[in-house]
Design a protein around this motif. Structure first.
Motif, PDB file in Angstrom:
ATOM      1  N   VAL A 147      43.021  26.359  43.619  1.00 10.93           N
ATOM      2  CA  VAL A 147      42.604  27.399  43.153  1.00 10.93           C
ATOM      3  C   VAL A 147      42.324  28.456  42.061  1.00 10.93           C
ATOM      4  N   ALA A 148      43.575  28.307  41.842  1.00  8.65           N
ATOM      5  CA  ALA A 148      44.416  28.750  40.150  1.00  8.65           C
ATOM      6  C   ALA A 148      43.004  27.873  39.331  1.00  8.65           C
ATOM      7  N   VAL A 149      42.642  26.801  38.874  1.00 10.18           N
ATOM      8  CA  VAL A 149      42.800  25.762  38.228  1.00 10.18           C
ATOM      9  C   VAL A 149      40.392  26.674  38.335  1.00 10.18           C
ATOM     10  N   LEU A 150      40.846  26.668  39.499  1.00  5.94           N
ATOM     11  CA  LEU A 150      39.316  26.929  39.036  1.00  5.94           C
ATOM     12  C   LEU A 150      38.928  28.348  39.606  1.00  5.94           C
ATOM     13  N   GLY A 151      39.681  29.563  39.651  1.00  5.60           N
ATOM     14  CA  GLY A 151      39.312  30.561  38.595  1.00  5.60           C
ATOM     15  C   GLY A 151      39.488  31.040  37.776  1.00  5.60           C
ATOM     16  N   ALA A 152      40.492  30.313  36.973  1.00  3.27           N
ATOM     17  CA  ALA A 152      40.417  30.266  35.511  1.00  3.27           C
ATOM     18  C   ALA A 152      38.670  29.801  34.753  1.00  3.27           C
ATOM     19  N   VAL A 153      38.626  28.934  35.587  1.00  2.00           N
ATOM     20  CA  VAL A 153      37.189  28.202  34.972  1.00  2.00           C
ATOM     21  C   VAL A 153      35.995  28.717  35.587  1.00  2.00           C
ATOM     22  N   VAL A 154      36.007  29.141  36.538  1.00  3.42           N
ATOM     23  CA  VAL A 154      35.039  30.356  36.749  1.00  3.42           C
ATOM     24  C   VAL A 154      34.848  31.226  35.121  1.00  3.42           C
ATOM     25  N   LEU A 155      36.021  32.226  35.364  1.00  4.84           N
ATOM     26  CA  LEU A 155      36.186  33.592  35.108  1.00  4.84           C
ATOM     27  C   LEU A 155      36.213  32.913  33.165  1.00  4.84           C
ATOM     28  N   GLY A 156      36.468  31.835  33.175  1.00  6.13           N
ATOM     29  CA  GLY A 156      36.025  31.296  31.844  1.00  6.13           C
ATOM     30  C   GLY A 156      35.043  31.424  30.878  1.00  6.13           C
ATOM     31  N   LEU A 157      33.541  30.521  32.116  1.00  5.63           N
ATOM     32  CA  LEU A 157      32.375  30.740  31.595  1.00  5.63           C
ATOM     33  C   LEU A 157      31.492  31.806  31.688  1.00  5.63           C
ATOM     34  N   LEU A 158      32.665  32.800  32.618  1.00  3.06           N
ATOM     35  CA  LEU A 158      31.605  33.884  32.533  1.00  3.06           C
ATOM     36  C   LEU A 158      32.369  34.783  31.638  1.00  3.06           C
ATOM     37  N   VAL A 159      33.439  34.013  31.131  1.00  3.44           N
ATOM     38  CA  VAL A 159      33.469  35.327  29.395  1.00  3.44           C
ATOM     39  C   VAL A 159      33.035  34.725  28.522  1.00  3.44           C
TER      40      VAL A 159
END
Length: 552
Positions: A147-159
């Motif tokens: 969930v840590a990696v997934l959260g970072a990837v998803v936020l990175g795509l959004l930003v």
């Protein structure tokens, strides 16, 4: 041209040259790369925190039990063990920005029933509990990384809206999470459990902290005992489900009498099992459902609504007005405070204990059996007697918390139920000039094994409750005293007492002996016939799990 440009005071415009230099530096490749890296790091950390907060949790099933495990970012590393409703232990177990929380759950009714129906379920559960805990922690670790990696990837795509930079965010989150786990593992302090910080009710602190110290001294022994506890408690439910039921005639009423639960969470699954197995019509609780009557303890009474039958309750000296209000909010609950009501076909009168003395050290007026206290408690029974008489109809059962209230109700109610003293007593009140039919007082033991105080002696206090059988005339026919060995013990005994009936048509013929009921092949017994017999009670012991006669 720039050298001749001056401000109003005639100085060279150096600010313009500095600003131009900064612009050139900002446009340089090293500066742009540094800014991108800082942005990726910031986004990765924010995404990591969001992912951990939303998904870093796991559940571990241990036989019929359930524990919730979770990880949270924190300013300092610690382990938190939450024991609802008793409080929580905070242990300085490791370094790093990570908090590990273990929330102990109650017994799950469905899994308990599944273990009972599976002949090999109890054995398998008792042998695998330690492995289940380890597997739960491993699952939590893998889930946290995911969930840590997934959260970072998803936020990175959004930003950034850039796949490459989003992947870098995921990589940074993976490195940070792995580093945090490594720091926690490298700085693990097993001895820290000997110096916990407790948060909760003061009365529970010695028992909770003391248990933690003993676990630290001999963890291996506790790991083995954990297997035994699971097997023992599971056998308790297996045995309770096989207890025999009194051969009652049609139209009879079955009441389960409980008292002095004192916040013991294991009392509720046992009560539910008896309610279902014995087809109970209503539960009567004669008080002390909590220890301190505080607002946080009110969550303990939430299990009342799960019983599916009426729950009649009076306050004990450990219960406050907040406790009574919390009980009254539960579905099916009836709180009696010097009033009469009809439940399950019985007219039941009840009054709460006049004292509120949860802490006997700071409540000297309620700490002993002084004349003042006895008079106060007796007067409560007298008030209830006046209420019953004023109602215009007799009551079938009267409820008081302290047995000292019972004498004032002698002759007013044929059956008086009480608790308070944490052990079982049954006695007939004496007849008098105005009392032709004296009352029978049934004092219940502690259905919660007296809570934490039940662990203070060499042997834990047993859990006790009684099933009362009333006929269609609202007369008590018999009662089953059920006793479960205290915490960690699996022995279950049931002692049946059939109340001898007076002759229907008394004649001067010789008195015949009272026949002893004989158990049927299913384990039930038949009541004695209506023949002349002395007004006494005959006890019919039934077999315990070991096959020896069960006793009170």
């Amino acid at each position: 041209m720039e050298d001749v440009t001056e401000e109003g005071d005639g100085k060279p415009a150096r600010r313009v040259r500095v600003w131009a230099a900064l612009k050139r530096a900002a446009k340089s490749r090293p500066t742009r790369r540094g800014g991108v890296l800082l942005s990726i790091l910031a986004v990765a950390l924010v995404g990591l925190v969001i992912g951990v907060l939303l998904g870093a949790r796991a559940q571990t099933d241990i036989g019929p039990f359930q524990a919730d495990l979770s990880l949270r970012p924190a300013t300092s590393g610690e382990t938190e063990v939450v024991v609802p409703p008793l409080g929580a232990l905070h242990i300085d177990s490791h370094d790093g920005p990570l908090r590990f929380t273990v929330r102990l759950g109650a017994l799950d009714q469905n899994r308990t029933q599944a273990l009972i129906t599976d002949p090999n379920g109890i054995t398998r559960a008792s042998q695998s509990v330690v492995d289940d805990l380890e597997n739960g922690i491993l699952r939590l670790g893998f889930r946290t990384v995911s969930v840590a990696v997934l959260g970072a990837v998803v936020l990175g795509l959004l930003v950034f809206r850039n796949t490459r930079r989003a992947a870098w965010c995921g990589g940074v989150a993976l490195v940070v999470t792995a580093g945090t786990f490594g720091l926690a593992a490298g700085t693990l302090r097993p001895d820290s459990i000997e110096q916990p910080r407790y948060e909760g009710l003061l009365v529970n602190a010695p028992a909770i902290v003391g248990d933690a110290r003993r676990i630290a001294q001999d963890y291996g022994k506790y790991a083995e005992q954990l297997k035994t506890i699971v097997a023992n408690v599971s056998r308790i439910y297996t045995t309770v489900n096989r207890l025999p039921i009194y051969g009652q005639t049609d139209g009879g009423i079955r009441i389960l009498h409980v008292s002095d639960l004192h916040l013991n969470p294991s009392a509720w699954p046992t009560i539910r099992t008896v309610v279902e197995q014995f087809d109970i019509d209503a539960v009567i609780d004669t008080g002390d459902i909590t220890d301190w009557g505080s607002e946080p303890e009110a969550t303990y009474v939430g299990s009342i609504s799960l019983l599916g039958v009426p729950y009649v309750y009076i306050r004990g000296n450990h219960d406050s007005a907040k406790t009574a209000a919390a009980v009254g909010r539960q579905r099916g609950a009836v709180v009696l405070e010097n009033r009469v009501t009809e439940v399950a076909g019985l007219r039941i009168a009840g009054i709460g204990d006049p004292r509120f003395t949860p802490d006997k050290e700071t409540s000297p007026a309620g700490s002993g059996r002084s004349k003042q206290v006895i008079e106060q408690v007796y007067d409560a029974g007298a008030q209830l007697a006046a209420t019953v008489k004023a109602s215009g109809k007799p009551a079938d059962v009267c409820l008081v918390h302290d047995p000292e209230s019972a004498p004032a109700l002698n002759g007013v109610c044929p059956t008086i139920l009480a608790g308070h003293i944490h052990h079982r007593e049954v006695r007939m009140l004496p007849p008098g000039p105005t009392i032709k039919n004296p009352s029978r007082v049934l004092v219940e033991g502690s259905t919660g094994g007296a809570g934490l105080r039940g662990l203070e002696g060499e042997q834990p206090t047993p859990l006790q409750m009684s099933v009362l059988y009333f006929d269609d005339a609202k007369t008590l026919q018999a009662y089953d005293d059920i006793q479960l060995g205290g915490t960690g013990q699996a022995q279950v005994t049931l002692n049946r007492t059939v109340i001898a009936r007076p002759p229907v048509n008394p004649t001067p013929t010789p008195t015949l002996p009272t026949p002893t009921p004989t158990p049927t092949p299913t384990g039930t017994s038949t009541p004695p016939a209506d023949i002349p017999a002395p007004p006494t009670e005959t006890a019919e012991p039934l077999s315990s799990p070991s096959g020896t006669p069960a006793g009170r």
